[in-house]
Scaffold this active site. Structure first.
Site, mmCIF file in Angstrom:
data_model
loop_
_atom_site.group_PDB
_atom_site.id
_atom_site.type_symbol
_atom_site.label_atom_id
_atom_site.label_comp_id
_atom_site.label_asym_id
_atom_site.label_seq_id
_atom_site.Cartn_x
_atom_site.Cartn_y
_atom_site.Cartn_z
ATOM 1 C CB ALA A 76 0.318 -1.094 4.894
ATOM 2 C CG HIS A 108 -4.365 -8.359 -0.460
ATOM 3 N ND1 HIS A 108 -4.423 -7.423 -1.463
ATOM 4 C CD2 HIS A 108 -3.387 -7.950 0.387
ATOM 5 C CE1 HIS A 108 -3.531 -6.490 -1.244
ATOM 6 N NE2 HIS A 108 -2.875 -6.772 -0.123
ATOM 7 C CG MET A 123 -5.082 -7.926 6.239
ATOM 8 S SD MET A 123 -6.530 -7.017 5.695
ATOM 9 C CE MET A 123 -7.002 -6.167 7.202
ATOM 10 C CB SER A 124 0.034 -8.988 2.157
ATOM 11 O OG SER A 124 0.891 -8.037 2.745
ATOM 12 C CE1 TYR A 174 -8.453 -7.352 0.539
ATOM 13 C CE2 TYR A 174 -6.709 -7.910 2.077
ATOM 14 C CZ TYR A 174 -7.239 -7.077 1.106
ATOM 15 O OH TYR A 174 -6.529 -5.974 0.719
ATOM 16 C CD GLU A 175 -7.659 -8.355 -3.928
ATOM 17 O OE1 GLU A 175 -8.069 -7.873 -4.994
ATOM 18 O OE2 GLU A 175 -6.455 -8.445 -3.642
ATOM 19 C CG HIS A 179 -8.123 0.874 2.719
ATOM 20 N ND1 HIS A 179 -7.026 0.042 2.821
ATOM 21 C CD2 HIS A 179 -8.144 1.299 1.428
ATOM 22 C CE1 HIS A 179 -6.415 -0.042 1.646
ATOM 23 N NE2 HIS A 179 -7.071 0.709 0.779
ATOM 24 C CB SER A 212 -0.868 0.049 1.265
ATOM 25 O OG SER A 212 -1.732 -1.044 1.292
ATOM 26 C CG HIS A 251 -2.994 -2.904 -3.925
ATOM 27 N ND1 HIS A 251 -1.854 -3.612 -3.661
ATOM 28 C CD2 HIS A 251 -3.437 -2.476 -2.736
ATOM 29 C CE1 HIS A 251 -1.635 -3.615 -2.361
ATOM 30 N NE2 HIS A 251 -2.586 -2.933 -1.774
ATOM 31 C CG ASN A 296 -3.082 0.971 11.436
ATOM 32 O OD1 ASN A 296 -2.746 0.639 10.299
ATOM 33 N ND2 ASN A 296 -3.571 0.113 12.312
HETATM 34 N N1 HPA Z 1 -4.346 -4.731 10.711
HETATM 35 C C1 HPA Z 1 -4.217 -5.528 9.640
HETATM 36 N N2 HPA Z 1 -3.701 -5.111 8.497
HETATM 37 C C2 HPA Z 1 -3.281 -3.828 8.428
HETATM 38 C C3 HPA Z 1 -3.380 -2.945 9.505
HETATM 39 C C4 HPA Z 1 -3.950 -3.422 10.718
HETATM 40 O O1 HPA Z 1 -4.066 -2.712 11.727
HETATM 41 N N3 HPA Z 1 -2.864 -1.750 9.100
HETATM 42 C C5 HPA Z 1 -2.471 -1.923 7.814
HETATM 43 N N4 HPA Z 1 -2.709 -3.179 7.403
#
Ligand code: HPA
Length: 279
Positions: A114, A84, A212-213, A86-87, A248, A31, A62, A236
């Site tokens: 990220a 990903h 998530m990757s 989740y897609e 997001h 990201s 993306h 974050n």
């Molecule tokens: N959790 C999961 N995936 C993420 C996060 C998070 O807090 N921030 C960026 N990708």
């Protein structure tokens, strides 16, 4: 022949019809880093849609292009946008691009992503060198008939993220005055962000950041003998650590804000990896 391997060879054939370029380093952009693809010199650009069987991302932010060229004299293949789990793709599709870049000749995989910071010392905008991962809550990409042409049934996982490459990246960060943390990354499926109770659980298990990757791609790359490294951008603080709800938008905002520094770190690390040569 194994269906996943057959598909992989079809993708390889699509790329080889366009270029005979052999990369040394494969780079997957997470990201906020998509624009880094434009830094590749003498690029050959292949939209994913032109690679027969290649999965195409649906996530905003993306892009979907494979870029082959040079970064400061090092031959690279860059994935501008990844898919990903989740897609809705199978995990074997999620790692197909990684395997393809390996078959194109890349001996090194450089992963970026990220993540949410679990370690209480981490702040939004920090960079974390991935020293190891936890992938016990995510389907292993090697499940199913083993692709013998790529690697063994039971690969070792004691050093997924190369100590040698980590040393080069740490040195590069220090030389350029870029603060770099070092920690364990946990991959979950998403797409919902974690609950505070899940974050407390992951914290007790030893995870410093969650996303998530990445970990599944690292496993697939190690399986086929690539040397792997990864840097996570903590966009974050994870749920329950941050007082605010997660979004997001926040992830993208932070990723965009620190992208210039992240790009410098990646570019200089890749040049130093190129200089050091292969394992
Ligand atoms: N959790 C999961 N995936 C993420 C996060 C998070 O807090 N921030 C960026 N990708």
């Amino acid at each position: 022949m194994n269906k996943n391997y057959e598909k992989l060879l079809r993708c390889l054939d699509s790329v080889r019809k366009k270029t005979d370029f052999v990369p040394q380093v494969a780079l997957i952009l997470g990201s906020g880093l998509g624009a880094f693809g434009y830094e590749v010199e003498n690029p050959t650009v292949i939209p994913y849609s032109e690679i027969d069987g290649f999965p195409v991302s649906t996530v905003p932010g993306h892009k979907g292009r494979l870029i082959l060229g040079q970064l400061g004299g090092v031959n690279v293949v860059v994935m501008q946008g990844r898919v990903h789990y989740y897609e809705g793709y199978s995990v074997s599709d999620v790692v197909l691009p990684t395997r393809l870049m390996g078959l194109l000749g890349a001996k090194t995989l450089f992963l970026t992503n990220a993540s949410g910071g679990i370690n209480p010392d981490y702040r939004a905008g920090d960079f974390m060198l991935i020293s190891d991962h936890i992938m016990s809550f995510f389907p292993n990409p090697l499940i199913g008939e083993n692709i013998e042409q790529l690697g063994p049934r039971f690969p070792d996982s004691s050093e997924i993220y190369s100590k040698r490459l980590r040393g080069i990246i740490k040195r590069t960060a220090a030389e350029n005055g870029i603060p770099l943390r070092d920690g364990v990354y946990c991959q979950l499926t998403g797409p919902s962000f974690e609950s505070p109770a899940e974050i407390r659980m992951l914290s007790r298990m030893g995870a410093d950041a969650v996303g998530m990757s990445t970990a599944c791609e690292a496993i697939a790359a190690r399986h086929m003998g690539m040397e792997v490294c990864g840097i996570s951008c903590v966009t974050n603080q994870a749920a329950g650590i941050s007082p605010n709800p997660l979004s997001h938008e926040e992830v993208q905002e932070t990723a965009d804000r620190v992208a210039p520094l992240f790009k410098t770190l990646i570019r200089r690390s890749i040049i130093n990896i190129g200089k050091a040569g292969e394992q």
